[in-house]
Every structure is written in C-alpha cells, then in structure tokens.
Design a protein around this motif. Structure first.
Motif, PDB file in Angstrom:
ATOM      1  N   LEU A  45     -65.657  56.364  94.210  1.00  0.00           N
ATOM      2  CA  LEU A  45     -64.552  57.268  93.911  1.00  0.00           C
ATOM      3  C   LEU A  45     -65.065  58.655  93.590  1.00  0.00           C
ATOM      4  CD1 LEU A  45     -61.543  57.855  93.120  1.00  0.00           C
ATOM      5  CD2 LEU A  45     -62.154  57.056  90.826  1.00  0.00           C
ATOM      6  N   TRP A  47     -64.104  62.085  91.890  1.00  0.00           N
ATOM      7  CA  TRP A  47     -63.139  62.558  90.895  1.00  0.00           C
ATOM      8  C   TRP A  47     -63.232  64.077  90.842  1.00  0.00           C
ATOM      9  CZ3 TRP A  47     -60.366  59.083  87.612  1.00  0.00           C
ATOM     10  CH2 TRP A  47     -59.536  59.716  86.690  1.00  0.00           C
ATOM     11  N   GLU A  49     -63.051  67.601  89.527  1.00  0.00           N
ATOM     12  CA  GLU A  49     -63.118  68.170  88.179  1.00  0.00           C
ATOM     13  C   GLU A  49     -61.778  68.783  87.790  1.00  0.00           C
ATOM     14  OE1 GLU A  49     -65.382  67.746  86.010  1.00  0.00           O
ATOM     15  OE2 GLU A  49     -67.056  67.097  87.233  1.00  0.00           O
ATOM     16  N   ARG A  53     -57.056  62.020  83.535  1.00  0.00           N
ATOM     17  CA  ARG A  53     -56.897  60.567  83.633  1.00  0.00           C
ATOM     18  C   ARG A  53     -55.630  60.221  82.848  1.00  0.00           C
ATOM     19  NH1 ARG A  53     -61.234  57.035  84.359  1.00  0.00           N
ATOM     20  NH2 ARG A  53     -60.331  55.032  84.865  1.00  0.00           N
ATOM     21  N   VAL A  57     -53.135  56.633  86.944  1.00  0.00           N
ATOM     22  CA  VAL A  57     -54.454  56.517  87.567  1.00  0.00           C
ATOM     23  C   VAL A  57     -55.133  55.235  87.098  1.00  0.00           C
ATOM     24  CG1 VAL A  57     -56.726  57.580  87.776  1.00  0.00           C
ATOM     25  CG2 VAL A  57     -54.692  59.004  87.712  1.00  0.00           C
ATOM     26  N   VAL A  74     -67.965  56.328  89.921  1.00  0.00           N
ATOM     27  CA  VAL A  74     -67.372  57.670  89.943  1.00  0.00           C
ATOM     28  C   VAL A  74     -68.426  58.744  90.179  1.00  0.00           C
ATOM     29  CG1 VAL A  74     -66.050  59.370  88.614  1.00  0.00           C
ATOM     30  CG2 VAL A  74     -65.524  56.933  88.390  1.00  0.00           C
ATOM     31  N   ARG A  76     -68.334  62.900  90.125  1.00  0.00           N
ATOM     32  CA  ARG A  76     -67.493  64.059  89.784  1.00  0.00           C
ATOM     33  C   ARG A  76     -67.966  65.283  90.557  1.00  0.00           C
ATOM     34  NH1 ARG A  76     -64.077  63.271  85.652  1.00  0.00           N
ATOM     35  NH2 ARG A  76     -64.359  61.357  84.452  1.00  0.00           N
ATOM     36  N   VAL A  94     -60.849  59.563  96.840  1.00  0.00           N
ATOM     37  CA  VAL A  94     -60.963  60.745  95.978  1.00  0.00           C
ATOM     38  C   VAL A  94     -59.682  60.827  95.168  1.00  0.00           C
ATOM     39  CG1 VAL A  94     -60.998  63.287  95.962  1.00  0.00           C
ATOM     40  CG2 VAL A  94     -62.548  62.044  97.468  1.00  0.00           C
ATOM     41  N   TYR A  95     -59.834  61.210  93.905  1.00  0.00           N
ATOM     42  CA  TYR A  95     -58.670  61.424  93.045  1.00  0.00           C
ATOM     43  C   TYR A  95     -58.692  62.862  92.559  1.00  0.00           C
ATOM     44  CZ  TYR A  95     -55.723  61.679  88.993  1.00  0.00           C
ATOM     45  OH  TYR A  95     -54.774  62.086  88.100  1.00  0.00           O
ATOM     46  N   GLY A  96     -57.507  63.477  92.550  1.00  0.00           N
ATOM     47  CA  GLY A  96     -57.407  64.831  92.039  1.00  0.00           C
ATOM     48  C   GLY A  96     -55.973  65.297  91.953  1.00  0.00           C
ATOM     49  N   SER A 127     -51.015  64.740  90.866  1.00  0.00           N
ATOM     50  CA  SER A 127     -52.038  63.693  90.852  1.00  0.00           C
ATOM     51  C   SER A 127     -51.831  62.774  92.042  1.00  0.00           C
ATOM     52  CB  SER A 127     -51.925  62.869  89.564  1.00  0.00           C
ATOM     53  OG  SER A 127     -52.178  63.663  88.452  1.00  0.00           O
ATOM     54  N   PHE A 129     -54.273  60.100  95.082  1.00  0.00           N
ATOM     55  CA  PHE A 129     -55.512  59.632  95.686  1.00  0.00           C
ATOM     56  C   PHE A 129     -55.544  60.107  97.128  1.00  0.00           C
ATOM     57  CE2 PHE A 129     -55.209  56.624  92.184  1.00  0.00           C
ATOM     58  CZ  PHE A 129     -56.507  56.648  91.719  1.00  0.00           C
TER      59      PHE A 129
END
Length: 148
Positions: A45, A47, A49, A53, A57, A74, A76, A94-96, A127, A129
C-alpha cells in the motif's frame, strides 16, 4: 414433452449455459494482483502523505486483510512517486485524498469516495483508494470492501 426428450433438452440447456459462462469475460487481473496478494500474504500500500487515517480506511483495510489473508505493508510518499509505482506494479494499492478528475485518472483507477453515500463532485479531493488499471478482479475486491 416425453421424459427422454425433456432430459435431452435439460442437458442441452446446461451444456449451453456452461459454454456461455466459460466464454464470459469474468473479471481477471492480467498482471495477477489478486493472486500475488494472496500468495505473498502482502498488500503493498502506498500512503500519500497528508492523507488522514479514519474509520472508513481502517474498515476497508480490515476487510481486505480478511478477504486476502494478507498483511498491509505501507510505503509513504507523495502522489508523484506513489502513483507511477502503482501504474508499474511496484504497489498494489494507493490511498490518499484525491479528486477523481486527476490527470492520473487515465493511468490508474480511482476508487469510490470513502464515507460518501453519493459521488462527490469529480474535482473535489476526497479519501479514496487507487488501483492499477485493468486489474479488474482486484478492483472489484477493493471496491466491494469500500462499500458503505
């Protein structure tokens, strides 16, 4: 209809259904993301910056861990580094906080907005994915985990 003819008809329908399903374009991953996650027991994953969270999520990642029997590893960084790594397969997810109309939307798949009942405006950063384009089984797995 006589029993013998009925049995032949039922067999023919079953055979036709089997052939149809076999030729169907069932969701698959050309780059085997789902299979690799399950085999390695790791979700790589990225993440972005600054992304917070929150409960959504955490819930999605918990569901993904249960469905794949994988741990989350993870990395970052900023979106300029993580999204190219996703597109080339160095990351699985990817999460953001990103808008759906990002210039990257042609290169990668932007998932549903987390915590929203309806779709927010495409220019609004929310937010979400992000997954690799074409990895349809993986996309469906993540999107189902992200359903409210």
């Amino acid at each position: 209809m006589p029993n013998g003819l009925r049995n032949v008809a039922q067999f023919a329908v079953a055979a036709l259904l089997g052939v149809t399903l076999a030729s169907c374009d069932m969701p698959h991953d050309p780059e085997m993301t789902t299979s690799l996650v399950r085999e390695t027991h790791t979700i790589r994953l990225g993440w972005i910056e600054g992304a917070e969270r929150d409960e959504h999520v955490t819930d999605v990642l918990s569901r993904l861990r249960r469905k794949t029997d994988a741990n989350v590893e993870v990395t970052r960084g900023d979106s300029e580094n993580l999204l190219p790594d996703l597109a080339t397969g160095k990351l699985d997810l990817v999460y953001g906080t990103l808008p759906k109309d990002s210039p990257w939307s042609k290169e990668v798949y932007f998932g549903r907005a987390l915590g929203w009942r309806a779709s927010p405006p495409s220019h609004e950063p929310v937010s979400r994915f992000v997954m690799r384009n074409g990895e349809n089984e993986w996309i469906m797995l993540v999107e189902n985990a992200a359903r409210p």
